[in-house]
Design a protein around this motif. Structure first.
Motif, mmCIF file in Angstrom:
data_model
loop_
_atom_site.group_PDB
_atom_site.id
_atom_site.type_symbol
_atom_site.label_atom_id
_atom_site.label_comp_id
_atom_site.label_asym_id
_atom_site.label_seq_id
_atom_site.Cartn_x
_atom_site.Cartn_y
_atom_site.Cartn_z
ATOM 1 N N ASN A 178 0.824 -1.204 0.000
ATOM 2 C CA ASN A 178 0.000 0.000 0.000
ATOM 3 C C ASN A 178 0.862 1.260 0.000
ATOM 4 O O ASN A 178 0.625 2.197 -0.775
ATOM 5 C CB ASN A 178 -0.911 -0.026 1.233
ATOM 6 C CG ASN A 178 -1.914 1.113 1.231
ATOM 7 O OD1 ASN A 178 -2.368 1.560 0.190
ATOM 8 N ND2 ASN A 178 -2.262 1.594 2.413
ATOM 9 N N GLU A 179 1.867 1.291 0.845
ATOM 10 C CA GLU A 179 2.741 2.472 0.914
ATOM 11 C C GLU A 179 3.545 2.648 -0.364
ATOM 12 O O GLU A 179 3.738 3.763 -0.859
ATOM 13 C CB GLU A 179 3.684 2.354 2.113
ATOM 14 C CG GLU A 179 2.987 2.451 3.457
ATOM 15 C CD GLU A 179 2.263 3.775 3.627
ATOM 16 O OE1 GLU A 179 2.816 4.819 3.235
ATOM 17 O OE2 GLU A 179 1.128 3.763 4.148
ATOM 18 N N ILE A 180 4.042 1.543 -0.916
ATOM 19 C CA ILE A 180 4.875 1.620 -2.119
ATOM 20 C C ILE A 180 4.079 2.168 -3.295
ATOM 21 O O ILE A 180 4.550 3.048 -4.036
ATOM 22 C CB ILE A 180 5.469 0.232 -2.452
ATOM 23 C CG1 ILE A 180 6.566 -0.104 -1.439
ATOM 24 C CG2 ILE A 180 6.035 0.209 -3.879
ATOM 25 C CD1 ILE A 180 7.058 -1.525 -1.523
ATOM 26 N N LYS A 190 1.441 4.007 -3.208
ATOM 27 C CA LYS A 190 1.153 5.420 -2.998
ATOM 28 C C LYS A 190 2.293 6.266 -3.572
ATOM 29 O O LYS A 190 2.061 7.294 -4.225
ATOM 30 C CB LYS A 190 1.005 5.715 -1.500
ATOM 31 C CG LYS A 190 -0.318 5.289 -0.891
ATOM 32 C CD LYS A 190 -0.343 5.665 0.582
ATOM 33 C CE LYS A 190 -1.617 5.217 1.268
ATOM 34 N NZ LYS A 190 -1.606 5.547 2.721
ATOM 35 N N ASN A 191 3.536 5.816 -3.344
ATOM 36 C CA ASN A 191 4.693 6.546 -3.868
ATOM 37 C C ASN A 191 4.794 6.423 -5.383
ATOM 38 O O ASN A 191 5.258 7.354 -6.053
ATOM 39 C CB ASN A 191 5.976 6.032 -3.208
ATOM 40 C CG ASN A 191 6.074 6.433 -1.748
ATOM 41 O OD1 ASN A 191 5.638 7.514 -1.374
ATOM 42 N ND2 ASN A 191 6.644 5.572 -0.921
ATOM 43 N N VAL A 192 4.380 5.272 -5.923
ATOM 44 C CA VAL A 192 4.346 5.124 -7.382
ATOM 45 C C VAL A 192 3.417 6.174 -7.985
ATOM 46 O O VAL A 192 3.731 6.819 -8.988
ATOM 47 C CB VAL A 192 3.886 3.705 -7.777
ATOM 48 C CG1 VAL A 192 3.594 3.634 -9.279
ATOM 49 C CG2 VAL A 192 4.946 2.682 -7.418
ATOM 50 N N ILE A 226 2.608 9.064 -6.672
ATOM 51 C CA ILE A 226 3.233 10.389 -6.535
ATOM 52 C C ILE A 226 4.205 10.648 -7.690
ATOM 53 O O ILE A 226 4.254 11.746 -8.259
ATOM 54 C CB ILE A 226 3.955 10.497 -5.175
ATOM 55 C CG1 ILE A 226 2.914 10.531 -4.045
ATOM 56 C CG2 ILE A 226 4.827 11.752 -5.118
ATOM 57 C CD1 ILE A 226 3.516 10.462 -2.655
ATOM 58 N N LEU A 227 4.978 9.619 -8.061
ATOM 59 C CA LEU A 227 5.919 9.760 -9.180
ATOM 60 C C LEU A 227 5.187 9.983 -10.499
ATOM 61 O O LEU A 227 5.573 10.828 -11.307
ATOM 62 C CB LEU A 227 6.805 8.511 -9.267
ATOM 63 C CG LEU A 227 7.784 8.305 -8.108
ATOM 64 C CD1 LEU A 227 8.498 6.962 -8.256
ATOM 65 C CD2 LEU A 227 8.814 9.438 -8.065
ATOM 66 N N LYS A 247 3.805 13.490 -11.229
ATOM 67 C CA LYS A 247 4.752 14.528 -11.652
ATOM 68 C C LYS A 247 4.629 14.807 -13.148
ATOM 69 O O LYS A 247 5.042 15.864 -13.635
ATOM 70 C CB LYS A 247 6.179 14.120 -11.287
ATOM 71 C CG LYS A 247 6.442 14.091 -9.785
ATOM 72 C CD LYS A 247 7.886 13.813 -9.468
ATOM 73 C CE LYS A 247 8.131 13.774 -7.955
ATOM 74 N NZ LYS A 247 7.840 15.068 -7.303
ATOM 75 N N GLU A 268 -5.172 10.357 -2.049
ATOM 76 C CA GLU A 268 -4.243 11.323 -1.460
ATOM 77 C C GLU A 268 -5.008 12.528 -0.913
ATOM 78 O O GLU A 268 -4.715 13.036 0.170
ATOM 79 C CB GLU A 268 -3.230 11.771 -2.518
ATOM 80 C CG GLU A 268 -2.283 12.880 -2.068
ATOM 81 C CD GLU A 268 -1.383 12.486 -0.904
ATOM 82 O OE1 GLU A 268 -0.844 13.380 -0.239
ATOM 83 O OE2 GLU A 268 -1.214 11.263 -0.653
#
Length: 410
Positions: free
Chosen positions: A179-181, A183-185, A187-188, A191, A277
Motif C-alpha cells: 500500500n505504501e509503495i 502510494k509513492n508510485v 506520486i511519481l 509529476k 491522497e
C-alpha cells in the motif's frame, strides 16, 4: 518568518500551480489549433496508461491492507452499512434534483441523431451481471474493466489475512508495505500530470469543442449548468453536514488535483489515486478512504445519475412522450441507481446506461445515438461529479461512523 512561510506555501502548492499551468496551456492550444491538436493525444494516453496500470495494485493493496488491519473491532460492517446509505442517498438526491431542473428548464428541442462508430455490447443482461462481479480467469482481475470484481477479490484477501491471525502476519506486513509503495508510485506518476493532462485538455477542446455549440447545445447547457451548481453548492452542503465550515474549506482546498484529473482523463478509476491522497489531506481516516474511494469509483456516480436523467428527458422529447408521470419518474430513479452500479469507471463506460434505460422504457434503436452523443459530450463534467463526489461522500461516512469530532485528528 514571513519569507519562510511564503516559501513553504509555494512548496506545498507548486504542484497545483504546474498542473493548472499545463491545463491552461493545453486549453489554449485546443482553442487555437482545433482538431490539429489530436496529435497531442498520445502524450495524454501515456499519462493515462501509467495511471491505469498503477491503480489496479494500488486499489488491491489499499483495500486488502485496510481490512487485514481491522483486528476484531467489527468496524467494517458499520463502515459498509453507512457507505451503502450515503452512496444510495446521494445518487437519488442528484437524480431527483435533476428531474426538478428538467421540469424548470424543459428540453424540447429536437435533436438529430448522429451516426456513431462505437461498437455496442449487446450481451444478455445476466451475462453482463456475472461479468460485473466476477471473472473466469485470475489474470482478468488485472484489467481496469473488471474493477468491481477485483475489489471483491481484494476484500476476500483482506478477510482471509485477518482470519489467519498473527501466525501469518508477514503477509499482512506485505499488504501494508504494498500500500505504501504504490502510494509513492502514484506520486511519481503525478509529476507528469501537467504535461499529460494538458495534452488531454487540448485534445478534448480541439476535437469536441465545436459540438458543444451545435444541435445538442440546449441539453448540454442544462447538464453543465446544473452540474456546476451540484458541484459547487451541493458538494459544499455535504461537506458542511460532515464537519461544518472547516470541512468545506478543507474539501475545496484539497479537491483541485482530483478535479483536474477527473476532467482531464474522463475516468473515475484514473482519479482513484488522486482521491485517496486528497482524502488523507482532508482528514478522512485511512480505513474509510481505502475502502470507500475505490468502491465509490465503481458504484457511486452522482454525475452518471444526472446525465441519465437528462438523456432520458431528451429521448422522451424526441419521441413526443411525457417525462412527468409518477411511474416514469419512479422508474427513472431506479434506473439511475442501476446505471451507477453497472457503468464502468472508464471513459464512455460502454454505454451500458443508455442501453438499459432505452430497453426499460421500450424505445426503438433510433433512440440510442442521441443518448450516446450526449453521454460522450458530458463525460468530463459527469466524471468530475462521479469522482469528486467520492471524497465528499468519504467525509459524510467519516462523520456518521467516527462521530462529529472526526476531523480533530486530521
Amino acid at each position: 518568518m514571513y519569507i519562510r512561510g511564503m516559501n513553504n506555501w509555494i512548496k506545498n502548492y507548486s504542484g497545483i500551480f504546474w498542473l493548472i499551468g499545463g491545463i491552461l496551456a493545453g486549453s489554449i492550444a485546443g482553442l487555437v489549433f482545433g482538431p490539429k491538436v489530436e496529435i497531442l493525444k498520445p502524450v495524454g494516453d501515456i499519462f493515462l496508461n501509467l495511471l491505469f496500470t498503477a491503480v489496479i495494485p494500488l486499489v488491491f493493496f489499499a483495500i486488502a491492507s485496510a481490512i487485514a488491519g481491522l483486528g476484531n473491532s467489527g468496524k467494517l460492517s458499520r463502515i459498509m452499512g453507512v457507505t451503502s446509505v450515503v452512496f444510495l442517498g446521494t445518487v437519488l438526491i442528484s437524480a431527483f434534483l435533476t428531474i426538478v431542473a428538467v421540469w424548470i428548464f424543459p428540453v424540447h428541442e429536437e435533436i438529430k441523431a448522429m451516426k456513431l462508430t462505437e461498437a455496442i455490447d449487446e450481451k444478455p443482461f445476466g451475462e453482463q451481471l456475472s461479468q460485473l462481479f466476477t471473472t473466469s480467469e485470475f489474470f482478468e482481475l488485472l484489467s481496469r474493466k473488471n474493477m468491481l470484481a477485483m475489489i471483491i477479490f481484494s476484500v476476500l484477501v483482506g478477510f482471509a489475512t485477518l482470519k489467519s491471525g498473527e501466525k501469518y502476519s508477514v503477509f499482512k506486513e506485505f499488504l501494508l508495505a504494498g500500500n505504501e509503495i504504490f502510494k509513492n508510485v502514484f506520486i511519481l506518476i503525478m509529476k507528469l500530470a501537467p504535461v499529460g493532462l494538458g495534452a488531454y485538455f487540448a485534445y478534448q477542446i480541439g476535437v469536441f469543442g465545436p459540438q458543444l455549440f451545435g444541435a445538442y447545445a440546449k441539453s448540454l447547457g442544462l447538464y453543465y449548468g446544473f452540474g456546476l451548481f451540484y458541484f459547487l453548492v451541493i458538494f459544499s452542503l455535504y461537506a458542511f453536514i460532515a464537519g461544518g465550515v472547516k470541512a468545506v474549506r478543507r474539501y475545496w482546498r484539497n479537491n483541485i488535483i482530483p478535479s483536474a484529473t477527473a476532467v482531464g482523463t474522463c475516468s473515475s478509476i484514473a482519479t482513484i489515486p488522486a482521491n485517496m491522497e486528497a482524502s488523507r489531506r482532508m482528514g478522512i481516516p485511512d480505513i474509510i478512504a481505502n475502502i470507500t474511494i475505490p468502491l465509490g469509483a465503481t458504484l457511486h456516480k452522482d454525475g452518471s445519475s444526472v446525465s441519465s436523467i437528462i438523456k432520458m428527458a431528451v429521448v422522451f422529447a424526441l419521441f413526443g412522450r411525457s417525462f412527468n408521470s409518477a411511474d416514469v419518474i419512479l422508474l427513472a430513479l431506479g434506473m439511475t441507481v442501476l446505471v451507477s452500479i453497472v457503468e464502468g469507471g472508464i471513459p464512455n463506460g460502454g454505454y451500458v446506461g443508455e442501453l438499459l434505460f432505452i430497453s426499460a422504457y421500450g424505445f426503438p434503436p433510433e433512440a440510442l445515438p442521441p443518448a450516446m452523443i450526449i453521454g460522450t459530450l458530458v463525460d468530463p463534467m459527469a466524471t468530475l461529479l462521479n469522482a469528486t463526489g467520492d471524497t465528499v461522500a468519504g467525509m459524510l461516512i467519516s462523520r456518521f461512523t467516527e462521530g462529529k469530532n472526526w476531523m480533530q485528528n486530521g
